[in-house]
Design a protein around this motif. Structure first.
Motif, PDB file in Angstrom:
ATOM      1  N   SER A 452       0.836  -1.197   0.000  1.00  0.00           N
ATOM      2  CA  SER A 452       0.000   0.000   0.000  1.00  0.00           C
ATOM      3  C   SER A 452       0.869   1.244   0.000  1.00  0.00           C
ATOM      4  N   ILE A 453       0.252   2.346  -0.397  1.00  0.00           N
ATOM      5  CA  ILE A 453       0.916   3.647  -0.426  1.00  0.00           C
ATOM      6  C   ILE A 453      -0.038   4.682   0.141  1.00  0.00           C
ATOM      7  N   SER A 454       0.492   5.549   0.994  1.00  0.00           N
ATOM      8  CA  SER A 454      -0.331   6.657   1.498  1.00  0.00           C
ATOM      9  C   SER A 454       0.478   7.949   1.422  1.00  0.00           C
ATOM     10  N   LEU A 455      -0.220   9.040   1.233  1.00  0.00           N
ATOM     11  CA  LEU A 455       0.402  10.358   1.054  1.00  0.00           C
ATOM     12  C   LEU A 455       0.032  11.248   2.234  1.00  0.00           C
ATOM     13  N   SER A 456       1.011  11.960   2.761  1.00  0.00           N
ATOM     14  CA  SER A 456       0.765  12.847   3.897  1.00  0.00           C
ATOM     15  C   SER A 456      -0.125  14.021   3.502  1.00  0.00           C
ATOM     16  N   ASP A 457      -0.684  14.699   4.494  1.00  0.00           N
ATOM     17  CA  ASP A 457      -1.587  15.814   4.223  1.00  0.00           C
ATOM     18  C   ASP A 457      -0.908  16.933   3.450  1.00  0.00           C
ATOM     19  N   ASP A 458       0.388  17.156   3.729  1.00  0.00           N
ATOM     20  CA  ASP A 458       1.080  18.224   2.992  1.00  0.00           C
ATOM     21  C   ASP A 458       1.640  17.728   1.659  1.00  0.00           C
ATOM     22  N   LYS A 459       1.424  16.457   1.326  1.00  0.00           N
ATOM     23  CA  LYS A 459       1.783  15.833   0.053  1.00  0.00           C
ATOM     24  C   LYS A 459       3.287  15.760  -0.210  1.00  0.00           C
ATOM     25  N   THR A 460       4.102  15.867   0.835  1.00  0.00           N
ATOM     26  CA  THR A 460       5.549  15.763   0.650  1.00  0.00           C
ATOM     27  C   THR A 460       6.104  14.413   1.083  1.00  0.00           C
ATOM     28  N   LYS A 461       5.321  13.614   1.816  1.00  0.00           N
ATOM     29  CA  LYS A 461       5.824  12.356   2.350  1.00  0.00           C
ATOM     30  C   LYS A 461       4.948  11.195   1.886  1.00  0.00           C
ATOM     31  N   VAL A 462       5.616  10.169   1.343  1.00  0.00           N
ATOM     32  CA  VAL A 462       4.935   8.963   0.895  1.00  0.00           C
ATOM     33  C   VAL A 462       5.317   7.824   1.833  1.00  0.00           C
ATOM     34  N   HIS A 463       4.320   7.170   2.389  1.00  0.00           N
ATOM     35  CA  HIS A 463       4.569   5.997   3.230  1.00  0.00           C
ATOM     36  C   HIS A 463       4.303   4.757   2.392  1.00  0.00           C
ATOM     37  N   VAL A 464       5.372   3.964   2.191  1.00  0.00           N
ATOM     38  CA  VAL A 464       5.293   2.763   1.364  1.00  0.00           C
ATOM     39  C   VAL A 464       5.348   1.545   2.278  1.00  0.00           C
ATOM     40  N   VAL A 465       4.348   0.683   2.182  1.00  0.00           N
ATOM     41  CA  VAL A 465       4.317  -0.575   2.931  1.00  0.00           C
ATOM     42  C   VAL A 465       4.706  -1.700   1.977  1.00  0.00           C
ATOM     43  N   LEU A 466       5.722  -2.493   2.368  1.00  0.00           N
ATOM     44  CA  LEU A 466       6.233  -3.550   1.508  1.00  0.00           C
ATOM     45  C   LEU A 466       5.772  -4.926   1.972  1.00  0.00           C
ATOM     46  N   ASP A 467       5.808  -5.871   1.045  1.00  0.00           N
ATOM     47  CA  ASP A 467       5.424  -7.240   1.360  1.00  0.00           C
ATOM     48  C   ASP A 467       6.386  -7.902   2.334  1.00  0.00           C
ATOM     49  N   GLU A 468       7.654  -7.468   2.288  1.00  0.00           N
ATOM     50  CA  GLU A 468       8.654  -8.146   3.106  1.00  0.00           C
ATOM     51  C   GLU A 468       9.755  -7.173   3.502  1.00  0.00           C
ATOM     52  N   MET A 469      10.176  -7.235   4.755  1.00  0.00           N
ATOM     53  CA  MET A 469      11.320  -6.470   5.257  1.00  0.00           C
ATOM     54  C   MET A 469      12.284  -7.451   5.902  1.00  0.00           C
ATOM     55  N   LYS A 470      13.540  -7.439   5.465  1.00  0.00           N
ATOM     56  CA  LYS A 470      14.504  -8.410   5.959  1.00  0.00           C
ATOM     57  C   LYS A 470      15.852  -7.747   6.152  1.00  0.00           C
ATOM     58  N   ALA A 471      16.426  -7.888   7.343  1.00  0.00           N
ATOM     59  CA  ALA A 471      17.720  -7.287   7.646  1.00  0.00           C
ATOM     60  C   ALA A 471      18.837  -7.988   6.876  1.00  0.00           C
ATOM     61  N   GLY A 472      19.912  -7.239   6.618  1.00  0.00           N
ATOM     62  CA  GLY A 472      21.071  -7.788   5.928  1.00  0.00           C
ATOM     63  C   GLY A 472      21.011  -7.655   4.424  1.00  0.00           C
ATOM     64  N   TYR A 473      20.052  -6.892   3.923  1.00  0.00           N
ATOM     65  CA  TYR A 473      19.860  -6.751   2.482  1.00  0.00           C
ATOM     66  C   TYR A 473      19.961  -5.283   2.059  1.00  0.00           C
ATOM     67  N   VAL A 474      20.345  -5.095   0.800  1.00  0.00           N
ATOM     68  CA  VAL A 474      20.203  -3.793   0.145  1.00  0.00           C
ATOM     69  C   VAL A 474      18.815  -3.762  -0.488  1.00  0.00           C
ATOM     70  N   TYR A 475      18.049  -2.724  -0.175  1.00  0.00           N
ATOM     71  CA  TYR A 475      16.735  -2.524  -0.801  1.00  0.00           C
ATOM     72  C   TYR A 475      16.881  -1.458  -1.869  1.00  0.00           C
ATOM     73  N   GLU A 476      16.724  -1.897  -3.111  1.00  0.00           N
ATOM     74  CA  GLU A 476      16.836  -0.985  -4.246  1.00  0.00           C
ATOM     75  C   GLU A 476      15.449  -0.508  -4.667  1.00  0.00           C
ATOM     76  N   MET A 477      15.300   0.800  -4.802  1.00  0.00           N
ATOM     77  CA  MET A 477      14.029   1.380  -5.229  1.00  0.00           C
ATOM     78  C   MET A 477      14.238   2.189  -6.506  1.00  0.00           C
TER      79      MET A 477
END
Length: 504
Positions: A452-477
């Motif tokens: 999911s994705i949500s946008l802040s009221d001032d429209k400057t911040k995007v909160h991205v929820v991912l299917d998986e979060m795992k330590a020890g990895y590089v997350y490329e976006m």
């Protein structure tokens, strides 16, 4: 009129009408579309003219208090450039690989050359140095070609820090050496057969040199961030699956084992004979990994943007150079569970930028000067000046870890439709293996879906929820066609890589 003439006339009339209609539609579409957005609209890149005959393999740069620019070159010259008169003057010569300098005053600099840290002064005011003094040479030197030395940088307490390269088995050592010889690490690809190769060293205010931290291969960049933390880059090779940035603290080990033989409590064993798992458990991990091949192959000097907005919207952030790409790199750092980690993102300033970006320094007017080098490496020669034109662009300003994904903060309000389009956020994750071999491929590469994705009221911040979060990895976006709220700007830099060491 003949049938074929009538047919030709009808087709001609229809074709002209169709062409006019198509051109009109294209013009209408062009008038309503977003104007072209490019890095060249926001930054001016200027080549600094160099003296005839100078081999411009730039190893060190800085600014004197009066605004003049000083640069050191591999062949041994230290030159001073006056931006007002656009003229050069030789300040010193005869140095050996001057790969770092620190300005003391208008007539005095410290230079880190291969054999020593040297104080150079002009005592009679004629603009040329007449005083050369050894500050310290309390480290080993075997004559191996790869024993470069970098720095100095100064902390808030007045201590200086320098970095010492390892030697390479691509060449041998000289019959005459300086320091204590120890063959224990010679079996490796890179080795430390004389004291403190592969170390960061601290020079105290009394002039005594102390071993500070170990585990480096080719630490070609040192700098302090706004909080006074020492950041050091290291280049991909053996024991470095990809190039890295470290937060360096006293007494810690950062991964390359060769220099461990100079650690007082280290046992008398060949460092690379230890199990990889044991070495891995001993090391302090990097805070940022630069994916090799397409992001950064040879990161160089980190520098703090302390220009108070004169260089643009990135005040307080760290920039770092790279030898292989035509851009700077911005560092988006944060603390998670009390430890540093974060992301890297290109800062594209336009096609006029060269490669080989070895040394960075901000001028008093806020322009960024870059010294370029190709000393047997991939790179280019010369000096360039990058000036911000005064208009902000759309870019990612922060990437902060959350429990289920990331908060992405942008430099201006976003268009809600593009900012909430899941297709505009592509994630994958992978890791590099810690091992003796030279470099590493990406392991366990996996596309990560966006829940999911949500946008802040001032429209400057995007909160991205991912299917998986795992330590020890590089997350490329990779960001897609994200635009600002008034549809006048596109996000300029769309590749971001976050090194996720700690989960929240």
């Amino acid at each position: 009129m003949k049938r074929k003439d009538l047919k030709h006339k009808l087709w001609k009339s229809f074709g002209v009408g169709l062409l006019v209609s198509l051109l009109g539609s294209a013009a209408q579409a062009q008038n309503t579309s977003m104007p072209k957005d490019s890095a060249a609209m926001y930054y001016e890149v200027e080549d600094i003219p160099l003296p005839d005959g100078l081999i411009a393999e730039t190893g060190s740069i800085g600014f004197l208090p009066d605004g003049r620019f000083v640069a050191g070159f591999h062949r041994g010259e230290i030159m001073i450039y006056n931006p007002k008169t656009r003229t050069w003057k030789r300040f010193a010569e005869g140095l050996h690989d001057p790969l770092g300098l620190m300005v003391v005053s208008n007539n005095e600099i410290l230079v880190m050359q291969r054999p020593e840290l040297t104080r150079i002064k002009d005592t009679d005011g004629d603009g040329e140095a007449d005083f050369y003094q050894k500050v310290t040479d309390d480290f080993g030197l075997s004559g191996n070609y790869h024993e470069f030395a970098f720095g100095p940088v100064k902390d808030k307490q007045g201590n200086l820090f320098i970095a010492l390269n390892l030697a390479s088995n691509g060449a041998g050592i000289r019959p005459e050496i300086r320091g204590t010889y120890d063959s224990l690490s010679r079996p490796g690809r890179m080795y430390a057969c004389v004291d403190y190769r592969g170390w960061i060293m601290r020079l105290d205010k009394q002039g005594k040199l102390h071993p500070y931290a170990v585990g480096f291969r080719s630490p070609n960049g040192l700098g302090f961030d706004a909080q006074g933390r020492l950041l050091v880059s290291d280049n991909q090779g053996d024991w470095l699956g990809t190039s890295k940035l470290f937060h360096v603290e006293e007494g810690k080990f950062y991964g390359h084992p060769a220099g461990l033989i100079w650690k007082k409590d280290f046992p008398r064993v060949v460092p690379i004979s230890l199990p990889v798992a044991q070495l891995d458990s001993m090391r302090t991990k990097e805070i940022v990994q630069f994916p090799h091949g397409y992001f950064a192959n040879s990161p160089t000097q980190p520098v703090l943007d302390n220009t108070n907005g004169k260089f643009g919207q990135f005040g307080g952030q760290m920039l770092i150079g790279d030898m292989d790409h035509k851009y700077m790199i911005r560092l988006l750092l944060e603390e998670v569970n009390g430890k540093m980690q974060g992301a890297c993102i290109p800062l594209n300033v336009g096609s006029k930028m060269r490669i080989g970006n070895n040394r960075l320094a901000f001028a008093p007017d806020g322009a960024l000067w870059v010294g370029q080098n190709d000393h047997g490496w991939v790179g280019a020669r010369g000096i360039q000046r990058i000036k911000w034109k005064g208009e902000k662009h759309l870019d990612l300003m922060a990437m902060n870890l959350t429990k289920d994904g990331f908060d992405l903060t942008f430099s201006m309000p976003l268009d809600a439709e593009s900012a909430q389009n899941v297709a505009n956020f592509k994630f994958k994750r992978f890791y590099y293996e810690y091992h003796q071999a030279y470099g590493s491929k990406q392991f366990d590469v996996k596309e990560i879906g966006v829940k999911s994705i949500s946008l802040s009221d001032d429209k400057t911040k995007v909160h991205v929820v991912l299917d998986e979060m795992k330590a020890g990895y590089v997350y490329e976006m990779r960001l897609g066609e994200i635009i600002n709220a008034n549809k006048s700007k596109r996000v300029l830099n769309n590749l971001v890589c976050y090194s996720l060491n700690q989960l929240k």
